[in-house]
Design an enzyme around this catalytic site. Sequence first.
Site, PDB file in Angstrom:
ATOM      1  N   ARG A 145     -28.077 -19.924   1.645  1.00  0.00           N
ATOM      2  CA  ARG A 145     -26.789 -19.988   0.953  1.00  0.00           C
ATOM      3  C   ARG A 145     -26.562 -21.408   0.430  1.00  0.00           C
ATOM      4  O   ARG A 145     -27.129 -22.366   0.957  1.00  0.00           O
ATOM      5  CB  ARG A 145     -25.658 -19.603   1.900  1.00  0.00           C
ATOM      6  CG  ARG A 145     -25.808 -18.224   2.545  1.00  0.00           C
ATOM      7  CD  ARG A 145     -24.693 -17.987   3.556  1.00  0.00           C
ATOM      8  NE  ARG A 145     -24.776 -16.663   4.171  1.00  0.00           N
ATOM      9  CZ  ARG A 145     -25.411 -16.402   5.316  1.00  0.00           C
ATOM     10  NH1 ARG A 145     -26.028 -17.374   5.972  1.00  0.00           N
ATOM     11  NH2 ARG A 145     -25.440 -15.169   5.818  1.00  0.00           N
ATOM     12  N   LYS A 169     -23.762 -19.025   9.055  1.00  0.00           N
ATOM     13  CA  LYS A 169     -22.402 -18.614   9.390  1.00  0.00           C
ATOM     14  C   LYS A 169     -22.218 -18.587  10.899  1.00  0.00           C
ATOM     15  O   LYS A 169     -23.137 -18.273  11.642  1.00  0.00           O
ATOM     16  CB  LYS A 169     -22.098 -17.228   8.798  1.00  0.00           C
ATOM     17  CG  LYS A 169     -21.974 -17.244   7.272  1.00  0.00           C
ATOM     18  CD  LYS A 169     -21.554 -15.884   6.763  1.00  0.00           C
ATOM     19  CE  LYS A 169     -21.311 -15.908   5.253  1.00  0.00           C
ATOM     20  NZ  LYS A 169     -20.868 -14.591   4.739  1.00  0.00           N
ATOM     21  N   HIS A 237     -25.952 -17.559  -5.496  1.00  0.00           N
ATOM     22  CA  HIS A 237     -26.063 -16.294  -4.772  1.00  0.00           C
ATOM     23  C   HIS A 237     -27.049 -15.343  -5.455  1.00  0.00           C
ATOM     24  O   HIS A 237     -27.730 -14.567  -4.784  1.00  0.00           O
ATOM     25  CB  HIS A 237     -24.703 -15.607  -4.646  1.00  0.00           C
ATOM     26  CG  HIS A 237     -24.770 -14.335  -3.860  1.00  0.00           C
ATOM     27  ND1 HIS A 237     -24.935 -14.313  -2.494  1.00  0.00           N
ATOM     28  CD2 HIS A 237     -24.728 -13.030  -4.253  1.00  0.00           C
ATOM     29  CE1 HIS A 237     -24.996 -13.056  -2.074  1.00  0.00           C
ATOM     30  NE2 HIS A 237     -24.865 -12.259  -3.113  1.00  0.00           N
ATOM     31  N   ARG A 240     -30.381 -16.216  -4.247  1.00  0.00           N
ATOM     32  CA  ARG A 240     -30.553 -15.648  -2.898  1.00  0.00           C
ATOM     33  C   ARG A 240     -30.856 -14.155  -3.001  1.00  0.00           C
ATOM     34  O   ARG A 240     -31.729 -13.637  -2.301  1.00  0.00           O
ATOM     35  CB  ARG A 240     -29.270 -15.889  -2.097  1.00  0.00           C
ATOM     36  CG  ARG A 240     -29.228 -15.288  -0.697  1.00  0.00           C
ATOM     37  CD  ARG A 240     -27.953 -15.786  -0.001  1.00  0.00           C
ATOM     38  NE  ARG A 240     -27.590 -15.013   1.176  1.00  0.00           N
ATOM     39  CZ  ARG A 240     -28.061 -15.220   2.405  1.00  0.00           C
ATOM     40  NH1 ARG A 240     -28.962 -16.167   2.606  1.00  0.00           N
ATOM     41  NH2 ARG A 240     -27.657 -14.503   3.436  1.00  0.00           N
ATOM     42  N   HIS A 263     -28.705 -12.760   8.339  1.00  0.00           N
ATOM     43  CA  HIS A 263     -27.713 -11.693   8.486  1.00  0.00           C
ATOM     44  C   HIS A 263     -27.617 -11.263   9.944  1.00  0.00           C
ATOM     45  O   HIS A 263     -28.619 -11.257  10.669  1.00  0.00           O
ATOM     46  CB  HIS A 263     -28.093 -10.481   7.637  1.00  0.00           C
ATOM     47  CG  HIS A 263     -27.845 -10.685   6.171  1.00  0.00           C
ATOM     48  ND1 HIS A 263     -28.472  -9.944   5.196  1.00  0.00           N
ATOM     49  CD2 HIS A 263     -27.027 -11.551   5.511  1.00  0.00           C
ATOM     50  CE1 HIS A 263     -28.057 -10.344   4.004  1.00  0.00           C
ATOM     51  NE2 HIS A 263     -27.181 -11.309   4.177  1.00  0.00           N
ATOM     52  N   TYR A 272     -29.590  -5.268  -0.683  1.00  0.00           N
ATOM     53  CA  TYR A 272     -30.638  -5.778  -1.555  1.00  0.00           C
ATOM     54  C   TYR A 272     -31.732  -4.747  -1.818  1.00  0.00           C
ATOM     55  O   TYR A 272     -32.656  -5.014  -2.584  1.00  0.00           O
ATOM     56  CB  TYR A 272     -31.275  -7.034  -0.935  1.00  0.00           C
ATOM     57  CG  TYR A 272     -30.306  -8.163  -0.742  1.00  0.00           C
ATOM     58  CD1 TYR A 272     -29.836  -8.901  -1.820  1.00  0.00           C
ATOM     59  CD2 TYR A 272     -29.838  -8.497   0.534  1.00  0.00           C
ATOM     60  CE1 TYR A 272     -28.932  -9.938  -1.641  1.00  0.00           C
ATOM     61  CE2 TYR A 272     -28.939  -9.532   0.720  1.00  0.00           C
ATOM     62  CZ  TYR A 272     -28.497 -10.243  -0.375  1.00  0.00           C
ATOM     63  OH  TYR A 272     -27.599 -11.273  -0.194  1.00  0.00           O
TER      64      TYR A 272
END
Length: 294
Positions: A145, A169, A237, A240, A263, A272
Amino acid sequence: MIDSFLDYLSFEKKYSPNTIIAYKTDLIAFKDFCETNYNIENLSEVAYPIIRNWIVNLANQKISNRSINRKITSLNSFYKFLQKTHQIEINPIAKHKSLKSVNKLQIPFTVKEINEAINNVSENTDFRTIRNKLIIELLYSTGIRKTELINIKDSDIDYGNKAVKVLGKRNKERFVPLLESVIVMIKQYQELREDFFKGKVELLITEKGNKISKTLVYGVVNSYFSNVSTKVKKSPHILRHSFATHLLNEGANLNSVKELLGHSSLASTQVYTHNSLEVLKKVYNQTHPRSLKK
């Protein structure tokens, strides 16, 4: 009440500063709505009909269902916290069903577009050109990211294992492999950077020696791809998204891509797979015997 909830998100849930700001914005907006329209200052006194009217008000402002659902998520988390801390007995939004929303398909760059964007870069070897090229290479070769890219430090580069440590994250760390060509580029950039700015902690910096910003990263990506792609959205993004799609197209395991992207669940990674499915369908239609006869 809101401050306690935000502290909970920050110190216990380890949410990112950006996520906490989003929650705070949503809750303050809802609190203002309750005070203005119902003279209610204590959010623990709110009942579902008020929340429903707030949702209707948002819809009347032409706010998308997707954005409204995000605000509802903020509110639901807040009331779950109040319930958990025994400030309320019943979550007033517990039985609310999310609004239907259409997920906009993110169209990745093609491999050709990415190669053209990188190859069309000026042959200049100045600091800015080398840094910008490294930004593109890192985003596409690792799928990280933009926030993760910005926060990379020199100490995060593990040359021995050819990997970079990334803080994702909720402050989750992961290691992402680095291509040999990217490692060479990082070293070239670092040598050039040291000529102007010695002893920097951050890997990527501005011409003034400051940490790069999200705006700078977005501008670099948009500039690089404006001449080679007609896609409406040209952002970090999308790079990505391209990283994940191209790996899946080449047969990468979904779980492996999930780990590379950082994730927490496969559900996030499965968005995706649409483009990969399109590639499989094309191959299927070109090779299946029944399709050939048809």
